[in-house]
Write a protein that holds these residues in place. Structure first.
Motif, PDB file in Angstrom:
ATOM      1  N   GLY A  45       0.783  -1.229   0.000  1.00  0.00           N
ATOM      2  CA  GLY A  45       0.000   0.000   0.000  1.00  0.00           C
ATOM      3  C   GLY A  45       0.809   1.271   0.000  1.00  0.00           C
ATOM      4  N   ARG A  46       2.122   1.159   0.097  1.00  0.00           N
ATOM      5  CA  ARG A  46       2.959   2.359   0.114  1.00  0.00           C
ATOM      6  C   ARG A  46       3.307   2.776  -1.311  1.00  0.00           C
ATOM      7  N   GLY A  47       3.136   4.061  -1.582  1.00  0.00           N
ATOM      8  CA  GLY A  47       3.577   4.604  -2.847  1.00  0.00           C
ATOM      9  C   GLY A  47       4.892   5.340  -2.680  1.00  0.00           C
ATOM     10  N   ILE A  48       5.341   5.990  -3.731  1.00  0.00           N
ATOM     11  CA  ILE A  48       6.562   6.796  -3.679  1.00  0.00           C
ATOM     12  C   ILE A  48       6.140   8.251  -3.859  1.00  0.00           C
ATOM     13  N   SER A  49       6.332   9.030  -2.822  1.00  0.00           N
ATOM     14  CA  SER A  49       5.840  10.406  -2.806  1.00  0.00           C
ATOM     15  C   SER A  49       6.349  11.218  -3.995  1.00  0.00           C
TER      16      SER A  49
ATOM     17  N   ASP B 237       2.342   4.370  -7.298  1.00  0.00           N
ATOM     18  CA  ASP B 237       1.451   4.206  -6.151  1.00  0.00           C
ATOM     19  C   ASP B 237       1.677   2.892  -5.421  1.00  0.00           C
ATOM     20  N   ASP B 238       2.636   2.102  -5.884  1.00  0.00           N
ATOM     21  CA  ASP B 238       2.990   0.833  -5.234  1.00  0.00           C
ATOM     22  C   ASP B 238       4.511   0.688  -5.275  1.00  0.00           C
ATOM     23  N   GLN B 239       5.154   0.996  -4.168  1.00  0.00           N
ATOM     24  CA  GLN B 239       6.620   0.976  -4.122  1.00  0.00           C
ATOM     25  C   GLN B 239       7.185  -0.384  -4.498  1.00  0.00           C
ATOM     26  N   ALA B 240       6.456  -1.450  -4.177  1.00  0.00           N
ATOM     27  CA  ALA B 240       6.940  -2.802  -4.454  1.00  0.00           C
ATOM     28  C   ALA B 240       7.115  -3.058  -5.945  1.00  0.00           C
ATOM     29  N   GLU B 241       6.439  -2.260  -6.785  1.00  0.00           N
ATOM     30  CA  GLU B 241       6.544  -2.440  -8.230  1.00  0.00           C
ATOM     31  C   GLU B 241       7.747  -1.717  -8.823  1.00  0.00           C
TER      32      GLU B 241
END
Length: 393
Positions: A261-265, A270-274
């Motif tokens: 659920g964390r994005g990169i500001s 919208d999904d840091q894992a990607e």
């Protein structure tokens, strides 16, 4: 790979069960600058403080490898709890090498807690049937909850000769300054302790030079306990790595838990894992942890093989233990640094345990035992056939 026995497996399982509680108590531990009673009770109930106590005194007598596995698991929950546990059980292992009279006295409590100061900043003067101890020892981890204090001190004789000695004294005979205010390992209670004209019976003082003189004179000394004669400094250096490995494992676990659920500001991600960079960072951190674990396993296997055969490590092997210990620590520190830097600004909140793990490993990596350049220099000197220029091998 050195096997873990059934008792060690049971203890390891018990410690895994309490990791969430240890981690949840982390901020309280830091605030009060000492381990919460709840942490100590959980570790005691699991059997952690009996790890190094000989079986004859009701202990578990676990191997170096087994003890280290438990200490790493504790660090996954609370680095300070792991470091204090390491100090207490490593000191108990040292007592297991001492004369029977002293062991019987100390191990009346199989879960004995022994803090220690390994700088010779005290003096012992012969007096009656023993010695008079005076001195001050800083960075005395675990002293706030210890039963005994094991110190290094210099024996000063009337003829002017001086020998270094290990001395064991009940903690209640020391004055403890409440002076531990640190930015890392805040809960270790590594306060300063003082001894003022403390009488120490002779059987609680061990003078290594006397043992060396006896060996040189052809006097046969009792062998170390079966499979436990690891060599003092090789044991201490290699076991200390366990806390670092556990801190790095815990940091990776917490990073992955926070990721969904964390994005990169300020980006479209919208999904840091990607993000490929995040994927590389996780892979790099996990690989460093695995490399540190492999170095540790190699050291534990070497030390156990030598102990089982009642053989001492060669000078080169002892140098390798110091070098590899420091490098494993560096790998763990780098892994945590990668994860911390990839965690976004919210990681600086005190409510996020990862920031504490980052501070703890940064501070702990400055410990004089395991400073990288010092140990790599020593190891390199030995590889080049030069004098190591230290007796701490």
């Amino acid at each position: 790979m050195t096997k873990i026995g059934s008792e060690a497996s049971s203890l390891l399982s018990a410690v895994k069960d309490i990791v969430p509680a240890l981690r949840a108590n982390g901020q309280q531990a830091e605030d009060q600058r000492w381990l919460p009673v709840a942490n100590l009770d959980l570790l005691e109930a699991a059997g952690v403080f009996r790890m190094a106590t000989p079986r004859a005194f009701g202990g578990l007598d676990l191997s170096l490898r087994e003890q280290s596995a438990v200490l790493a698991e504790i660090a996954r929950g609370c680095p300070s709890s792991s470091w204090v546990s390491m100090v207490w059980v490593s000191s108990a292992w040292m007592v297991s090498l001492f004369p029977e009279e002293l062991q019987s006295e100390v191990f009346k409590n199989p879960s004995v807690r022994i803090s220690g100061g390994f700088s010779p900043t005290g003096t012992l003067v012969p007096a009656g049937d023993g010695y008079t101890l005076n001195g001050t020892w800083g960075f005395n981890s675990g002293c706030r909850g210890a039963d005994w204090n094991m110190m290094l001190a210099n024996v000063e004789r009337p003829d002017g000769s001086v020998d270094e000695a290990v001395v064991l004294v009940p903690i209640d005979q020391f004055t403890v300054d409440d002076d531990w205010n640190a930015s890392s390992l805040a809960a270790t209670g590594s306060c300063t302790t003082h001894a003022r004209d403390v009488h120490v019976p002779a059987h609680r003082v061990v003078i290594p030079a006397e043992a060396e003189a006896a060996i040189a004179a052809g006097i046969e000394l009792p062998p170390p306990p079966p499979g436990r004669g690891y060599g003092l400094y090789s044991f201490l250096f290699s076991q200390a790595v366990a806390t670092f490995v556990g801190i790095a494992r815990g940091a990776l676990e917490m990073f992955l838990e926070r990721l969904p659920g964390r994005g990169i500001s300020y980006t479209a991600w919208d999904d840091q894992a990607e993000h490929p960079v995040t994927q590389i960072q996780i892979g790099a951190a996990a690989s460093r942890i695995a490399a540190a674990e492999a170095l540790s396993e190699q050291m534990y296997e070497l030390l156990q093989t030598r102990a089982d055969a009642y053989e001492e490590l060669t000078l080169e092997e002892r140098g390798a233990v110091r070098g590899h210990s420091a490098y494993a620590v560096q790998l763990c520190k780098e892994a945590v640094e990668i994860l911390y830097s990839a965690s976004g600004a919210s990681v600086i909140k005190r409510s996020v345990p990862l920031q504490r793990f980052h501070r703890d490993i940064q501070g702990l990596s400055l410990h004089g035992w395991i400073v990288l350049n010092t140990n790599l220099e020593l190891y390199g000197r030995l590889l080049l056939g030069k004098d190591p220029q230290t007796a701490l091998l």
